[in-house]
Design a protein around this motif. Structure first.
Motif, PDB file in Angstrom:
ATOM      1  N   MET A   1     -39.145  -9.574 -13.274  1.00 56.80           N
ATOM      2  CA  MET A   1     -40.360  -8.922 -13.676  1.00 56.80           C
ATOM      3  C   MET A   1     -41.513  -9.339 -12.756  1.00 56.80           C
ATOM      4  N   GLU A   2     -41.609 -10.614 -12.501  1.00 55.71           N
ATOM      5  CA  GLU A   2     -42.684 -11.115 -11.634  1.00 55.71           C
ATOM      6  C   GLU A   2     -42.602 -10.486 -10.246  1.00 55.71           C
ATOM      7  N   ARG A   3     -41.394 -10.381  -9.727  1.00 57.09           N
ATOM      8  CA  ARG A   3     -41.186  -9.807  -8.394  1.00 57.09           C
ATOM      9  C   ARG A   3     -41.627  -8.337  -8.359  1.00 57.09           C
ATOM     10  N   LEU A   4     -41.335  -7.606  -9.413  1.00 57.03           N
ATOM     11  CA  LEU A   4     -41.760  -6.214  -9.496  1.00 57.03           C
ATOM     12  C   LEU A   4     -43.285  -6.098  -9.542  1.00 57.03           C
ATOM     13  N   LEU A   5     -43.897  -6.928 -10.347  1.00 59.47           N
ATOM     14  CA  LEU A   5     -45.352  -6.875 -10.498  1.00 59.47           C
ATOM     15  C   LEU A   5     -46.075  -7.220  -9.199  1.00 59.47           C
ATOM     16  N   GLU A   6     -45.477  -8.085  -8.395  1.00 61.85           N
ATOM     17  CA  GLU A   6     -46.082  -8.443  -7.109  1.00 61.85           C
ATOM     18  C   GLU A   6     -46.173  -7.234  -6.178  1.00 61.85           C
ATOM     19  N   LYS A   7     -45.311  -6.251  -6.387  1.00 60.06           N
ATOM     20  CA  LYS A   7     -45.294  -5.060  -5.536  1.00 60.06           C
ATOM     21  C   LYS A   7     -46.250  -3.982  -6.038  1.00 60.06           C
ATOM     22  N   THR A   8     -46.986  -4.249  -7.115  1.00 54.99           N
ATOM     23  CA  THR A   8     -47.912  -3.278  -7.681  1.00 54.99           C
ATOM     24  C   THR A   8     -49.336  -3.820  -7.637  1.00 54.99           C
ATOM     25  N   SER A   9     -50.252  -3.004  -8.098  1.00 51.65           N
ATOM     26  CA  SER A   9     -51.651  -3.449  -8.206  1.00 51.65           C
ATOM     27  C   SER A   9     -51.987  -3.802  -9.652  1.00 51.65           C
ATOM     28  N   ILE A  10     -50.981  -3.975 -10.483  1.00 47.25           N
ATOM     29  CA  ILE A  10     -51.196  -4.327 -11.883  1.00 47.25           C
ATOM     30  C   ILE A  10     -51.709  -5.757 -11.961  1.00 47.25           C
ATOM     31  N   MET A  11     -52.856  -5.903 -12.599  1.00 48.75           N
ATOM     32  CA  MET A  11     -53.471  -7.227 -12.683  1.00 48.75           C
ATOM     33  C   MET A  11     -53.260  -7.885 -14.054  1.00 48.75           C
ATOM     34  N   LYS A  12     -53.012  -7.095 -15.085  1.00 53.20           N
ATOM     35  CA  LYS A  12     -52.854  -7.690 -16.411  1.00 53.20           C
ATOM     36  C   LYS A  12     -51.384  -8.022 -16.684  1.00 53.20           C
ATOM     37  N   HIS A  13     -51.182  -8.794 -17.746  1.00 51.05           N
ATOM     38  CA  HIS A  13     -49.829  -9.187 -18.148  1.00 51.05           C
ATOM     39  C   HIS A  13     -49.026  -7.939 -18.504  1.00 51.05           C
ATOM     40  N   ALA A  14     -47.864  -7.795 -17.948  1.00 56.65           N
ATOM     41  CA  ALA A  14     -47.009  -6.647 -18.236  1.00 56.65           C
ATOM     42  C   ALA A  14     -45.615  -7.131 -18.596  1.00 56.65           C
ATOM     43  N   THR A  15     -44.991  -6.376 -19.471  1.00 55.20           N
ATOM     44  CA  THR A  15     -43.641  -6.707 -19.920  1.00 55.20           C
ATOM     45  C   THR A  15     -42.718  -5.524 -19.632  1.00 55.20           C
ATOM     46  N   PRO A  16     -41.416  -5.738 -19.674  1.00 56.88           N
ATOM     47  CA  PRO A  16     -40.497  -4.613 -19.499  1.00 56.88           C
ATOM     48  C   PRO A  16     -40.743  -3.501 -20.526  1.00 56.88           C
ATOM     49  N   HIS A  17     -41.126  -3.896 -21.739  1.00 59.14           N
ATOM     50  CA  HIS A  17     -41.381  -2.902 -22.786  1.00 59.14           C
ATOM     51  C   HIS A  17     -42.584  -2.018 -22.425  1.00 59.14           C
ATOM     52  N   ILE A  18     -43.632  -2.610 -21.884  1.00 55.18           N
ATOM     53  CA  ILE A  18     -44.803  -1.838 -21.462  1.00 55.18           C
ATOM     54  C   ILE A  18     -44.420  -0.890 -20.334  1.00 55.18           C
ATOM     55  N   LEU A  19     -43.609  -1.364 -19.398  1.00 50.74           N
ATOM     56  CA  LEU A  19     -43.165  -0.505 -18.305  1.00 50.74           C
ATOM     57  C   LEU A  19     -42.297   0.640 -18.824  1.00 50.74           C
ATOM     58  N   ARG A  20     -41.525   0.385 -19.870  1.00 48.74           N
ATOM     59  CA  ARG A  20     -40.702   1.437 -20.487  1.00 48.74           C
ATOM     60  C   ARG A  20     -41.603   2.531 -21.067  1.00 48.74           C
ATOM     61  N   HIS A  21     -42.654   2.132 -21.782  1.00 48.75           N
ATOM     62  CA  HIS A  21     -43.623   3.096 -22.322  1.00 48.75           C
ATOM     63  C   HIS A  21     -44.251   3.908 -21.186  1.00 48.75           C
ATOM     64  N   THR A  22     -44.664   3.221 -20.149  1.00 55.05           N
ATOM     65  CA  THR A  22     -45.298   3.885 -19.009  1.00 55.05           C
ATOM     66  C   THR A  22     -44.340   4.868 -18.358  1.00 55.05           C
ATOM     67  N   HIS A  23     -43.098   4.446 -18.179  1.00 55.19           N
ATOM     68  CA  HIS A  23     -42.087   5.306 -17.555  1.00 55.19           C
ATOM     69  C   HIS A  23     -41.906   6.598 -18.351  1.00 55.19           C
ATOM     70  N   ILE A  24     -41.786   6.480 -19.662  1.00 57.83           N
ATOM     71  CA  ILE A  24     -41.594   7.660 -20.500  1.00 57.83           C
ATOM     72  C   ILE A  24     -42.831   8.554 -20.463  1.00 57.83           C
ATOM     73  N   SER A  25     -44.014   7.959 -20.487  1.00 59.65           N
ATOM     74  CA  SER A  25     -45.243   8.751 -20.394  1.00 59.65           C
ATOM     75  C   SER A  25     -45.321   9.486 -19.062  1.00 59.65           C
ATOM     76  N   MET A  26     -44.902   8.825 -17.994  1.00 58.97           N
ATOM     77  CA  MET A  26     -44.922   9.457 -16.668  1.00 58.97           C
ATOM     78  C   MET A  26     -43.916  10.607 -16.600  1.00 58.97           C
ATOM     79  N   LEU A  27     -42.749  10.434 -17.209  1.00 59.25           N
ATOM     80  CA  LEU A  27     -41.766  11.518 -17.251  1.00 59.25           C
ATOM     81  C   LEU A  27     -42.326  12.713 -18.023  1.00 59.25           C
ATOM     82  N   THR A  28     -42.982  12.432 -19.144  1.00 58.31           N
ATOM     83  CA  THR A  28     -43.588  13.491 -19.948  1.00 58.31           C
ATOM     84  C   THR A  28     -44.673  14.199 -19.153  1.00 58.31           C
ATOM     85  N   GLU A  29     -45.507  13.416 -18.475  1.00 57.12           N
ATOM     86  CA  GLU A  29     -46.587  13.969 -17.648  1.00 57.12           C
ATOM     87  C   GLU A  29     -46.031  14.857 -16.536  1.00 57.12           C
ATOM     88  N   ALA A  30     -44.862  14.521 -16.034  1.00 54.51           N
ATOM     89  CA  ALA A  30     -44.220  15.291 -14.968  1.00 54.51           C
ATOM     90  C   ALA A  30     -43.448  16.495 -15.516  1.00 54.51           C
TER      91      ALA A  30
END
Length: 81
Positions: A1-30
């Motif tokens: 998780m830490e390695r993934l976050l280093e590749k982004t501009s995300i500054m706040k604490h993120a968890t796999p669950h939050i990324l799952r929510h984001t992924h589904i929202s992005m799929l819906t948006e697309a």
């Protein structure tokens, strides 16, 4: 998780669950269809996907407004620039 976050501009604490929510929202948006999202996420019940994971994004609100304007321009007397 830490390695993934280093590749982004995300500054706040993120968890796999939050990324799952984001992924589904992005799929819906697309505009990915719900059965495809459900299969991708391993959901059997549409209620799980709809109530827990899908979120209306700002882009989705803007897209909806544009679709309404485009579809009903003659009824609403709106000038599209």
């Amino acid at each position: 998780m830490e390695r993934l976050l280093e590749k982004t501009s995300i500054m706040k604490h993120a968890t796999p669950h939050i990324l799952r929510h984001t992924h589904i929202s992005m799929l819906t948006e697309a505009c990915v269809d719900l059965p495809t999202i459900m299969k991708r996420m391993g959901h059997d019940d549409i209620k799980t996907t709809m109530k827990i994971y899908t979120h209306v994004t700002e882009k989705m609100k803007e897209d909806a407004s544009q679709k309404v304007q485009k579809t009903f321009v003659s009824i609403l007397n709106i000038r599209i620039s």
